[in-house]
Enzyme design. Structure first.
Site, PDB file in Angstrom:
ATOM      1  N   GLU A  97     -44.636  -8.428   0.274  1.00 22.38           N
ATOM      2  CA  GLU A  97     -43.872  -8.991   1.851  1.00 22.38           C
ATOM      3  C   GLU A  97     -45.292  -8.725   2.714  1.00 22.38           C
ATOM      4  O   GLU A  97     -45.681  -9.655   3.681  1.00 22.38           O
ATOM      5  CB  GLU A  97     -43.132  -7.679   1.945  1.00 22.38           C
ATOM      6  CG  GLU A  97     -42.044  -8.039   1.582  1.00 22.38           C
ATOM      7  CD  GLU A  97     -41.060  -6.775   1.696  1.00 22.38           C
ATOM      8  OE1 GLU A  97     -39.687  -6.585   1.462  1.00 22.38           O
ATOM      9  OE2 GLU A  97     -41.477  -5.096   2.203  1.00 22.38           O
ATOM     10  N   CYS A 151     -43.720   3.319  -9.217  1.00 20.94           N
ATOM     11  CA  CYS A 151     -43.297   2.343  -7.778  1.00 20.94           C
ATOM     12  C   CYS A 151     -41.450   0.963  -8.358  1.00 20.94           C
ATOM     13  O   CYS A 151     -42.290   0.139  -8.974  1.00 20.94           O
ATOM     14  CB  CYS A 151     -43.534   2.074  -6.299  1.00 20.94           C
ATOM     15  SG  CYS A 151     -42.620   1.241  -5.251  1.00 20.94           S
ATOM     16  N   GLU A 161     -39.546   1.601   3.916  1.00 22.84           N
ATOM     17  CA  GLU A 161     -40.757   3.388   5.103  1.00 22.84           C
ATOM     18  C   GLU A 161     -42.268   2.974   4.476  1.00 22.84           C
ATOM     19  O   GLU A 161     -43.041   3.227   5.259  1.00 22.84           O
ATOM     20  CB  GLU A 161     -39.623   4.182   3.855  1.00 22.84           C
ATOM     21  CG  GLU A 161     -40.323   5.267   5.466  1.00 22.84           C
ATOM     22  CD  GLU A 161     -39.818   5.348   6.627  1.00 22.84           C
ATOM     23  OE1 GLU A 161     -40.913   5.761   7.250  1.00 22.84           O
ATOM     24  OE2 GLU A 161     -38.649   5.223   7.412  1.00 22.84           O
ATOM     25  N   ALA A 176     -36.669   3.325   0.329  1.00 23.63           N
ATOM     26  CA  ALA A 176     -37.345   3.095  -0.428  1.00 23.63           C
ATOM     27  C   ALA A 176     -38.404   1.302   0.521  1.00 23.63           C
ATOM     28  O   ALA A 176     -39.871   1.473   0.294  1.00 23.63           O
ATOM     29  CB  ALA A 176     -37.698   3.582  -1.105  1.00 23.63           C
ATOM     30  N   SER A 180     -43.453   0.525   3.073  1.00 21.33           N
ATOM     31  CA  SER A 180     -43.897  -0.895   3.504  1.00 21.33           C
ATOM     32  C   SER A 180     -44.222  -0.664   4.761  1.00 21.33           C
ATOM     33  O   SER A 180     -45.727  -1.331   5.326  1.00 21.33           O
ATOM     34  CB  SER A 180     -42.932  -2.127   3.230  1.00 21.33           C
ATOM     35  OG  SER A 180     -42.432  -1.873   1.881  1.00 21.33           O
TER      36      SER A 180
END
Length: 393
Positions: free
Chosen positions: A354, A345, A238, A235, A240
């Site tokens: 990020e 999330c 993937e 998670a 991101s």
């Protein structure tokens, strides 16, 4: 029962290229529809999706895939992770890792992510694949550092992750199942070896923290520890990668919107919310009714499944003015990209950090970045993204 009235074939090439016209037709048929081929309800609007995600009458109820013996490596990774559990197991597992993903802790990671992004963009030539050369390794490096896993293994982790997540698509083939089992076995063995090493050589990383928690009496089994680490590695990169790819493709397909960012008119922290909304990296999130419950006037019976169509919710004109228009200055932007409720999330602060940093550094280095023609889509709908995105400065 409101019957599904629109053709929906998740594997049809034109749908994979652009699912949004079909999703708009679904919304026009109603907020909650029965889809016979998938054997479940579909929540199509922003309001119905939000209601399902927030309702305590729906949960993530894991059922082992069959044949159970054959698929045990895949089943074990999901049976023992927080995303496929409800309280009290979900609460216990989430609490153990939540601190590492809190806003304050993530913000302390900013200098490290800034340095990594600056270093990576300087290594890019004037023509490159923005996914393979930049977007894919970046989040793997970050989550690997956080967990204490060697960065140089990023390609292995990415390969295993992609094989596993292909199982989330409707009706996976026998070949997909076999690849997922192989990847689950290899991924589990890899993490177990890292955990064994950390017991002897503990450091300042999340795996070491989880081992210390077990030593202090935390109710975390070995299988749960392994499954939690695999989940975080999966998670943690993937979604991101796909969010970055879908977002940068949208920007370069709308140069006037790209110019609003590079000129400083729209701050990146505002723009990235539109990148997450416009072409959602997660298109479907499944829940199961744990009791009879009514959503948008439709009774969902206990045990029935409902698919929240996140991409459809994000294009709902009742929630977004000119919902099919890509507008990087859209504010407020109540997209459902990170979910809602109990399963919101955990990595949302890290993902935002990020995306903001990686996009900013890339566009600062290449303010006039352009596409090298059409980019090939991945042959998946639930996790929507590109195979590659060729670009040039």
């Amino acid at each position: 029962m409101t019957r599904y009235a629109v053709q929906l074939d998740p594997g049809e090439p034109s749908f994979l290229r652009d699912p949004y016209p079909v999703l708009a037709s679904l919304r026009a048929n109603g907020p909650v529809l029965w889809h016979e081929p998938m054997g479940m309800w579909l929540a199509t609007t922003h309001k119905s999706v939000s209601a399902v995600l927030r309702s305590r009458a729906f949960g993530r109820i894991w059922s082992d895939w069959e044949p159970v013996d054959e698929l045990e490596p895949f089943n074990a990774l999901h049976r023992n992770q927080m995303m496929e559990n409800e309280p009290p197991a979900h609460t216990r597992l989430r609490k153990l890792v939540a601190g590492a993903f809190g806003r304050g802790h993530v913000e302390r990671m900013r200098p490290r992510v800034e340095s990594l992004a600056a270093e990576m963009v300087e290594q890019l030539d004037d023509r490159f694949d923005v996914l393979a050369d930049y977007a894919e390794p970046m989040p793997v490096y970050v989550i690997a550092d956080l967990l204490g896993v060697p960065r140089e293994d990023h390609q292995l982790l990415r390969t295993w992750s992609q094989a596993i997540v292909h199982m989330y698509e409707p009706r996976p083939s026998d070949e997909v199942k076999a690849a997922a089992v192989e990847a689950s076995t290899a991924f589990s063995d890899y993490v177990r070896a890292v955990v064994t090493d950390r017991r002897e050589n503990q450091g300042e990383d999340l795996i070491s923290d989880l081992i210390r928690e077990r030593g202090r009496g935390a109710k975390l089994t070995e299988d749960e520890l392994v499954a939690s680490v695999v989940l975080l590695l999966n998670a943690g990169h993937e979604a991101s990668v796909n969010a970055f790819g879908n977002g940068i493709y949208a920007l370069m397909s709308h140069p006037e919107q790209l110019a609003r960012i590079t000129s400083g008119e729209v701050p990146m922290e505002i723009a990235l919310e539109e990148l997450l909304r416009f072409d959602a990296p997660l298109q479907l999130f499944e829940r199961t009714a744990t009791d009879d419950v009514e959503i948008a006037g439709q009774l969902i019976k206990s045990g029935q499944k409902i698919a929240c169509l996140m991409g459809s919710a994000n294009r709902d004109s009742d929630a977004f003015a000119e919902a099919d228009v890509f507008d990087v200055g859209r504010d407020p932007n109540p997209h459902v990209g990170f979910g809602m409720g109990r399963h919101f999330c955990l990595g949302a602060p890290l993902a935002r950090l990020e995306l903001q940093i990686s996009m900013t550094h890339l566009l600062r280095r290449f303010p006039r970045l352009e596409l090298d023609g059409e980019a090939p889509r991945r042959p998946t709908w639930v996790l929507r993204g590109f195979e590659s995105i060729g670009v040039h400065a």
